[in-house]
Design an enzyme around this catalytic site. Structure first.
Site, PDB file in Angstrom:
ATOM      1  N   GLU A 174       0.796  -1.097   0.123  1.00 10.58           N
ATOM      2  CA  GLU A 174       0.014   0.060   0.006  1.00 10.58           C
ATOM      3  C   GLU A 174       1.088   1.065  -0.114  1.00 10.58           C
ATOM      4  OE1 GLU A 174      -1.902   3.124   0.939  1.00 10.58           O
ATOM      5  OE2 GLU A 174      -2.217   2.280   2.890  1.00 10.58           O
ATOM      6  N   CYS A 208      -1.709   9.124   2.595  1.00 11.63           N
ATOM      7  CA  CYS A 208      -1.682   8.397   1.498  1.00 11.63           C
ATOM      8  C   CYS A 208      -2.857   9.009   0.676  1.00 11.63           C
ATOM      9  CB  CYS A 208      -1.321   6.898   1.485  1.00 11.63           C
ATOM     10  SG  CYS A 208      -2.591   5.990   2.455  1.00 11.63           S
TER      11      CYS A 208
HETATM   12  C1  UN1 Z   1      -2.810   6.115   5.027  1.00  6.70           C
HETATM   13  O1  UN1 Z   1      -2.469   7.290   4.794  1.00  6.70           O
HETATM   14  O2  UN1 Z   1      -1.816   5.303   5.032  1.00  6.70           O
HETATM   15  O3  UN1 Z   1      -8.617   6.511   4.203  1.00  6.70           O
HETATM   16  C2  UN1 Z   1      -3.962   5.562   5.453  1.00  6.70           C
HETATM   17  C3  UN1 Z   1      -7.975   7.304   5.066  1.00  6.70           C
HETATM   18  C4  UN1 Z   1      -7.654   6.671   6.261  1.00  6.70           C
HETATM   19  C5  UN1 Z   1      -6.269   6.004   6.190  1.00  6.70           C
HETATM   20  C6  UN1 Z   1      -5.091   6.267   5.372  1.00  6.70           C
HETATM   21  N1  UN1 Z   1      -8.699   5.766   6.666  1.00  6.70           N
HETATM   22  O4  UN1 Z   1      -7.718   8.499   4.797  1.00  6.70           O
END
Ligand code: UN1
Length: 424
Positions: A174, A208
């Site tokens: 990921e 992310c």
């Molecule tokens: C991440 O930034 O690695 O959807 C995860 C989202 C959160 C998770 C982010 N539930 O922004």
């Protein structure tokens, strides 16, 4: 502790812990649903089915930005599937990781689910703090970890992916996102503005799933940029534990440097700083902590802005314009990453177009919701350089198990599949 260690505001840190609680709830139900299919055998008096076994011990490598949630949706699902976990957290968030691992070990110690010979239930969850070079490398090279689940940059993922593939192990990646939100002329602009601000400014642009690009219809572009700049002017920047604060600091001095470089490059490439910018960074230079100002960079129509194709882990929002939805989708899909995406529109036709095979190429596609803040019930992850992995809900559990196809002959003959005759 999350706020203290990595700087996201308290409300978001509480949300992250809630995400862990939610995935724990999810796993309680999941534990009764690790279903395998049965299928009819082509041979008489044969039974065929598939079952799922644990992989063994799973390696989990996490990033600083979601020190609790990302571990939770990997480790809890992996444990529910019968695996033990070796966790390498980010060196930037060791305290949260130690606290969380101790918490879960304490809970495990209270269980009497193991037979005396099975060992200590607490050891289902183990933690190793160390650098990518030592701990990370040892994990990726070790055949005793049949699966490495890694969250982080595309660069890190490429390294992990190659090392694990080299020993024919399994990877669950990921990686980076370069998420865009398309705002059409049919959008509710109030909703669009709020979604964009949360997506771009939340967690100081260090998710992310952060909204990094806004692709706005020409007719509403000025309006949207105006609304965004007024909203950005209201963003209180400071102590993440203060309830008034909307944006805490970045993770490190290096992160500020990278943000500054991206802004300078964007300006060289023709971008126009609407708010924040290098000056915004300098305004906070004397403060203790790595504070910056959220930045909007408008891209003149027809300008190619190569820097916008890179993921800079900072609150920079690049605003592009479009006339035809097809072009907006092409711009949307023109980056290497493929994690999350959104369209803001009240038009059914536009929304469905975005969700069609010719629309968004991302693992997550939202309508009238921003790019960040996914629920745990769905599979989370993305395509292209984001790495292709799916974690968290839906059937992501299958990644943590090995499938076994079983055929049982309960007759007294030995018919061969495909009707082959092989009699001596
Ligand atoms: C991440 O930034 O690695 O959807 C995860 C989202 C959160 C998770 C982010 N539930 O922004």
């Amino acid at each position: 502790m999350i706020s203290l260690e990595m700087g996201k505001i308290r409300a978001e840190a509480i949300g992250e812990v809630q995400e862990a609680v939610d995935i724990a709830d999810f796993c309680v139900g999941l534990s009764r649903q690790l279903y395998g299919l049965t299928m009819h055998s082509e041979r008489p008096r044969h039974r065929m089915y598939e079952q799922w076994h644990p992989l063994g011990t799973v390696g989990v490598i996490t990033a600083f930005n979601f020190p609790v949630a990302v571990w939770s949706w990997n480790a809890m699902v992996a444990a529910t599937c019968g695996n033990a976990i070796v966790w390498k957290p980010s060196l930037q968030t060791p305290l949260v990781s130690i606290a969380l691992n101790n918490l879960v070990r304490r809970v495990m110690s209270e269980q009497d689910i193991f037979q005396p010979d099975d060992g200590d239930p607490a050891d289902v969850f183990t933690l190793v703090i160390g650098t990518d070079e030592t701990v990370g490398q040892a994990m990726t090279d070790d055949r005793r970890l049949p699966l490495i689940s890694a969250t982080g940059s595309c660069r890190m993922g490429r390294h992990v992916g190659q090392a694990v593939a080299g020993r024919l192990g399994r990877c669950l990646l990921e990686l980076g996102g370069n998420n865009a939100m398309i705002v059409t002329a049919e959008a509710n602009l109030d909703l669009a503005t709020r979604a964009a601000v949360f997506g771009a400014v939340g967690t100081a642009g260090q998710r992310c799933t952060t909204t990094r690009r806004l692709i706005v219809h020409r007719d509403v572009a000025d309006d949207v940029v105006g609304r965004l700049s007024s909203a950005y002017a209201q963003v209180a920047i400071g102590d993440p534990l203060n309830d008034e604060t909307l944006m805490g600091p970045l993770i490190s001095r290096d992160a500020i440097e990278r943000m500054k470089q991206a802004i300078e490059t964007a300006v060289e490439q023709g971008g126009e700083v609407i708010c924040g910018g290098v000056e915004g960074i300098e305004r906070h230079a004397e403060r203790r902590g790595y504070f910056v100002e959220p930045t909007i960079i408008r891209v003149p129509p027809g300008t190619d802005l190569p820097v916008a194709r890179e993921e800079t882990f900072a609150p920079i929002l690049y605003v592009f314009e479009f006339e035809q939805l097809d072009d907006a989708i092409a711009m949307h899909n023109s980056v290497d990453q493929g994690l999350s995406s959104a369209i803001m529109t009240d038009s059914l036709r536009e929304a469905e177009m975005f969700l069609s095979h010719a629309g968004s190429d991302c693992g997550i596609a939202n309508v009238n919701i921003g790019t960040s803040g996914a629920e745990i019930g769905g599979a989370f992850g993305g395509e292209k350089d984001t790495g292709g992995g799916r974690e968290s809900g839906s059937d992501a559990w299958k990644n943590y198990m090995r499938r076994q196809t079983c055929t049982i002959n309960w007759g007294d003959q030995l018919p061969l599949a495909q009707g082959i005759s092989f009699d001596a």
